[in-house]
Design a protein around this motif. Structure first.
Motif, PDB file in Angstrom:
ATOM      1  N   PRO A 204       0.799  -1.190   0.017  1.00 51.31           N
ATOM      2  CA  PRO A 204       0.000  -0.057  -0.088  1.00 51.31           C
ATOM      3  C   PRO A 204       1.020   1.217   0.047  1.00 51.31           C
ATOM      4  O   PRO A 204       1.925   1.487   0.684  1.00 51.31           O
ATOM      5  CB  PRO A 204      -0.718  -0.140   1.173  1.00 51.31           C
ATOM      6  N   TYR A 205       0.443   2.348  -0.726  1.00 47.14           N
ATOM      7  CA  TYR A 205       1.066   3.507  -0.802  1.00 47.14           C
ATOM      8  C   TYR A 205       0.268   4.662  -0.102  1.00 47.14           C
ATOM      9  O   TYR A 205      -1.226   4.663  -0.260  1.00 47.14           O
ATOM     10  CB  TYR A 205       1.172   4.128  -2.190  1.00 47.14           C
ATOM     11  N   PHE A 206       0.552   5.501   0.864  1.00 46.06           N
ATOM     12  CA  PHE A 206      -0.152   6.442   1.641  1.00 46.06           C
ATOM     13  C   PHE A 206       0.708   7.860   1.100  1.00 46.06           C
ATOM     14  O   PHE A 206       1.714   7.862   0.928  1.00 46.06           O
ATOM     15  CB  PHE A 206       0.159   6.122   3.116  1.00 46.06           C
ATOM     16  N   ALA A 207      -0.548   8.595   0.701  1.00 44.14           N
ATOM     17  CA  ALA A 207      -0.130   9.970   0.396  1.00 44.14           C
ATOM     18  C   ALA A 207       0.505  10.837   1.533  1.00 44.14           C
ATOM     19  O   ALA A 207      -0.015  10.685   2.796  1.00 44.14           O
ATOM     20  CB  ALA A 207      -1.247  10.559  -0.233  1.00 44.14           C
ATOM     21  N   VAL A 208       1.450  11.507   1.330  1.00 48.07           N
ATOM     22  CA  VAL A 208       2.125  12.476   2.300  1.00 48.07           C
ATOM     23  C   VAL A 208       2.574  13.708   1.735  1.00 48.07           C
ATOM     24  O   VAL A 208       2.704  13.820   0.491  1.00 48.07           O
ATOM     25  CB  VAL A 208       3.267  11.836   3.116  1.00 48.07           C
ATOM     26  N   ALA A 229      14.074   7.812   0.381  1.00 48.09           N
ATOM     27  CA  ALA A 229      13.335   8.679  -0.360  1.00 48.09           C
ATOM     28  C   ALA A 229      14.011   9.107  -1.739  1.00 48.09           C
ATOM     29  O   ALA A 229      15.185   9.121  -1.499  1.00 48.09           O
ATOM     30  CB  ALA A 229      13.137   9.894   0.493  1.00 48.09           C
ATOM     31  N   MET A 230      13.111   8.865  -2.792  1.00 44.21           N
ATOM     32  CA  MET A 230      13.665   9.312  -4.174  1.00 44.21           C
ATOM     33  C   MET A 230      12.629   9.643  -4.946  1.00 44.21           C
ATOM     34  O   MET A 230      11.458   9.472  -4.754  1.00 44.21           O
ATOM     35  CB  MET A 230      14.359   8.048  -4.681  1.00 44.21           C
ATOM     36  N   ASP A 231      13.097  10.124  -6.195  1.00 44.35           N
ATOM     37  CA  ASP A 231      11.931  10.814  -7.084  1.00 44.35           C
ATOM     38  C   ASP A 231      11.910   9.594  -8.199  1.00 44.35           C
ATOM     39  O   ASP A 231      12.798   9.082  -8.707  1.00 44.35           O
ATOM     40  CB  ASP A 231      12.763  11.959  -7.691  1.00 44.35           C
ATOM     41  N   ILE A 232      10.742   9.740  -8.720  1.00 40.91           N
ATOM     42  CA  ILE A 232      10.210   8.842  -9.795  1.00 40.91           C
ATOM     43  C   ILE A 232       9.615   9.827 -10.913  1.00 40.91           C
ATOM     44  O   ILE A 232       8.879  10.535 -10.673  1.00 40.91           O
ATOM     45  CB  ILE A 232       9.017   7.955  -9.431  1.00 40.91           C
ATOM     46  N   VAL A 235       6.105  10.773 -11.722  1.00 37.55           N
ATOM     47  CA  VAL A 235       4.821  10.084 -10.667  1.00 37.55           C
ATOM     48  C   VAL A 235       5.132  10.884  -9.391  1.00 37.55           C
ATOM     49  O   VAL A 235       4.095  11.593  -8.953  1.00 37.55           O
ATOM     50  CB  VAL A 235       5.512   8.648 -10.641  1.00 37.55           C
ATOM     51  N   GLY A 236       6.414  11.015  -8.810  1.00 39.43           N
ATOM     52  CA  GLY A 236       6.577  11.804  -7.664  1.00 39.43           C
ATOM     53  C   GLY A 236       7.692  11.591  -6.800  1.00 39.43           C
ATOM     54  O   GLY A 236       8.531  10.816  -7.208  1.00 39.43           O
ATOM     55  N   ARG A 237       7.451  11.780  -5.401  1.00 41.86           N
ATOM     56  CA  ARG A 237       8.737  11.228  -4.472  1.00 41.86           C
ATOM     57  C   ARG A 237       8.115  10.055  -3.819  1.00 41.86           C
ATOM     58  O   ARG A 237       7.043  10.295  -3.385  1.00 41.86           O
ATOM     59  CB  ARG A 237       9.041  12.358  -3.617  1.00 41.86           C
ATOM     60  N   PHE A 238       8.946   9.188  -3.416  1.00 42.90           N
ATOM     61  CA  PHE A 238       8.342   8.100  -2.727  1.00 42.90           C
ATOM     62  C   PHE A 238       9.366   7.398  -1.989  1.00 42.90           C
ATOM     63  O   PHE A 238      10.697   7.748  -1.867  1.00 42.90           O
ATOM     64  CB  PHE A 238       7.759   7.096  -3.797  1.00 42.90           C
ATOM     65  N   ALA A 239       9.072   6.633  -0.904  1.00 48.15           N
ATOM     66  CA  ALA A 239       9.850   5.773  -0.220  1.00 48.15           C
ATOM     67  C   ALA A 239       8.991   4.405   0.065  1.00 48.15           C
ATOM     68  O   ALA A 239       7.905   4.549   0.231  1.00 48.15           O
ATOM     69  CB  ALA A 239      10.491   6.489   1.283  1.00 48.15           C
ATOM     70  N   ILE A 240       9.665   3.411   0.597  1.00 51.33           N
ATOM     71  CA  ILE A 240       9.153   2.383   0.982  1.00 51.33           C
ATOM     72  C   ILE A 240       9.800   2.031   2.572  1.00 51.33           C
ATOM     73  O   ILE A 240      11.010   2.165   2.787  1.00 51.33           O
ATOM     74  CB  ILE A 240       9.247   1.018   0.328  1.00 51.33           C
ATOM     75  N   LEU A 241       8.941   1.884   3.364  1.00 48.59           N
ATOM     76  CA  LEU A 241       9.225   1.687   4.888  1.00 48.59           C
ATOM     77  C   LEU A 241       8.716   0.340   5.294  1.00 48.59           C
ATOM     78  O   LEU A 241       7.805  -0.333   4.918  1.00 48.59           O
ATOM     79  CB  LEU A 241       8.655   2.760   5.720  1.00 48.59           C
ATOM     80  N   ALA A 242       9.135  -0.033   6.668  1.00 48.00           N
ATOM     81  CA  ALA A 242       8.823  -1.280   7.177  1.00 48.00           C
ATOM     82  C   ALA A 242       8.496  -0.671   8.717  1.00 48.00           C
ATOM     83  O   ALA A 242       9.374   0.209   9.206  1.00 48.00           O
ATOM     84  CB  ALA A 242       9.790  -2.407   7.306  1.00 48.00           C
ATOM     85  N   ASP A 243       7.397  -1.102   9.192  1.00 48.89           N
ATOM     86  CA  ASP A 243       6.980  -0.635  10.796  1.00 48.89           C
ATOM     87  C   ASP A 243       7.966  -1.566  11.675  1.00 48.89           C
ATOM     88  O   ASP A 243       8.788  -2.413  11.054  1.00 48.89           O
ATOM     89  CB  ASP A 243       5.660  -0.853  10.897  1.00 48.89           C
ATOM     90  N   PRO A 244       7.995  -1.431  12.966  1.00 48.12           N
ATOM     91  CA  PRO A 244       8.872  -2.088  13.953  1.00 48.12           C
ATOM     92  C   PRO A 244       8.466  -3.505  13.518  1.00 48.12           C
ATOM     93  O   PRO A 244       9.454  -4.172  14.278  1.00 48.12           O
ATOM     94  CB  PRO A 244       8.452  -1.282  15.186  1.00 48.12           C
ATOM     95  N   PHE A 245       7.526  -4.245  13.275  1.00 47.03           N
ATOM     96  CA  PHE A 245       7.089  -5.575  13.178  1.00 47.03           C
ATOM     97  C   PHE A 245       7.245  -6.296  12.023  1.00 47.03           C
ATOM     98  O   PHE A 245       6.931  -7.378  11.724  1.00 47.03           O
ATOM     99  CB  PHE A 245       5.721  -5.964  13.924  1.00 47.03           C
ATOM    100  N   PRO A 256       1.735  16.907  -8.943  1.00 42.75           N
ATOM    101  CA  PRO A 256       0.325  17.342  -9.253  1.00 42.75           C
ATOM    102  C   PRO A 256      -0.019  17.435 -10.575  1.00 42.75           C
ATOM    103  O   PRO A 256       0.770  17.299 -11.299  1.00 42.75           O
ATOM    104  CB  PRO A 256       0.163  19.016  -8.549  1.00 42.75           C
ATOM    105  N   PRO A 257      -1.334  16.948 -11.070  1.00 40.06           N
ATOM    106  CA  PRO A 257      -1.630  16.820 -12.303  1.00 40.06           C
ATOM    107  C   PRO A 257      -1.395  18.360 -13.015  1.00 40.06           C
ATOM    108  O   PRO A 257      -1.569  19.106 -12.601  1.00 40.06           O
ATOM    109  CB  PRO A 257      -3.330  16.268 -12.402  1.00 40.06           C
TER     110      PRO A 257
END
Length: 258
Positions: A204-208, A229-232, A235-245, A256-257
Motif C-alpha cells: 500500500p502507498y499512503f499519500a504524504v 526517499a527518491m524521485d520517480i 510520478v512523484g517522490r516516494f519511499a518504502i518503509l517497514a514498521d517495527p514488526f 500534481p496533475p
C-alpha cells in the motif's frame, strides 16, 4: 485514481495485522498522525485508524497461524462468495471462506496463484475507507510478483481489471484500472516484478505532504527505510518503509496533475 466511490474490483479497505496492535498504533500515529479507535468488545481487538474524523484503515491482532505482520488490501465485490469461487477456479487459494462481519459486510481472505495475499469486501453497513488520495490516506496499491503477466491475467479474470504498460524505460510496470469508466481516471495501482529478497505481496502507498520528513519520523519511531526517499520521473517522490514488526508500506507525494 483511488476514490471512495467504490466500484467492483476497486480497493475499498485496508488493514494491518500486527503481533502488538498497541505499539503498532503508536508507530502509525507518529508517522501519519492517525488515532486509533476500538471497534468494540466483540471484534477480537480490532479497531480503526482515523485521521481528521475519517476512517482510513483498520488494525487488529494476527489471527492466522504462522502469519507475519502485514497490510492487507481488500477489493470491492457485490458477491464475496461468487468472487471467491471465481478466484479459486482461476488458481487462488481461499484461506478464509466468506463470512459475515456482523452487519458491516462480508469478507474472505485469499492468496493469489503467485503467492500474494489479498481480501474481498462485500459491503453491508460499512462501505470502506472514508478518505483516499489525500495526505495520510491510501493513494495507490502495488502488486509485487515473479510473473506480472500471469498476475495481470488472473486479476482480469476475477475482477475484469484493465491493464496498460506504463512505458517506464527503467523497469517494466503494469498500470491497473477498474473495469468501469475512463481507463486512466480509473487507475488505482500497478504490478511490478519482484526485487531481490522480496516475496509476493501487495504494497500500500499512503499519500504524504513531505516524504523525507515522514521517513525521518518513521525511523525515529523504530521503523526502517527499505527504499530511501527518491524521485520517480512523472510520478512523484516516494519511499518504502517497514514498521517495527516488519509490515511494509510506501509513502508517496504525487506530482500534481498538469
Amino acid at each position: 485514481m483511488l476514490t471512495t466511490e467504490f466500484v467492483t474490483g476497486a480497493p475499498s479497505w485496508i488493514d494491518l495485522g500486527s503481533p502488538e496492535p498497541g505499539a503498532a498504533a503508536a508507530f502509525y500515529a507518529a508517522v501519519f498522525g492517525w488515532t486509533y479507535q476500538s471497534a468494540g468488545p466483540d471484534t477480537g481487538g480490532y479497531g480503526m485508524f482515523q485521521l481528521d474524523g475519517k476512517t482510513v484503515a483498520g488494525l487488529g491482532p494476527l489471527t492466522e497461524a504462522g502469519a507475519n505482520s502485514a497490510w492487507t488490501v481488500y477489493f470491492q465485490t457485490p458477491d464475496a462468495d461468487a468472487t471467491a469461487k471465481a478466484a479459486e477456479q482461476a488458481g487462488a487459494t481461499i484461506r478464509t471462506e466468506p463470512f459475515d462481519v456482523m452487519g458491516a459486510g462480508r469478507m474472505a481472505n485469499l492468496t493469489g496463484p503467485l503467492g500474494a495475499q489479498f481480501a474481498l469486501w462485500q459491503p453491508g453497513e460499512f462501505a470502506g475507507f472514508e478518505a483516499a488520495g489525500t495526505p495520510g490516506a491510501l493513494v495507490w496499491v502495488e502488486l509485487h510478483v515473479s510473473d506480472p503477466a500471469a498476475a495481470a491475467a488472473f486479476y482480469r479474470t476475477v475482477f475484469d481489471w484493465r491493464t496498460a504498460d506504463s512505458g517506464m524505460p527503467e523497469m517494466p510496470y503494469t498500470i491497473l484500472s477498474t473495469g468501469e469508466g475512463d481507463q486512466q481516471a480509473a487507475e488505482f495501482g500497478g504490478i511490478a516484478p519482484l526485487q531481490e529478497g522480496e516475496t509476493a505481496h501487495w504494497l500500500p502507498y499512503f499519500a504524504v505532504e513531505d516524504v523525507d520528513d515522514r521517513v525521518a519520523a518513521a525511523i525515529a519511531a523504530s521503523g526502517t527505510a527499505v527504499v530511501p526517499a527518491m524521485d520517480i520521473p512523472t510520478v512523484g517522490r516516494f519511499a518504502i518503509l517497514a514498521d517495527p514488526f516488519g509490515a511494509t508500506f510506501a509513502l508517496l507525494k504525487p506530482i500534481p496533475p498538469a
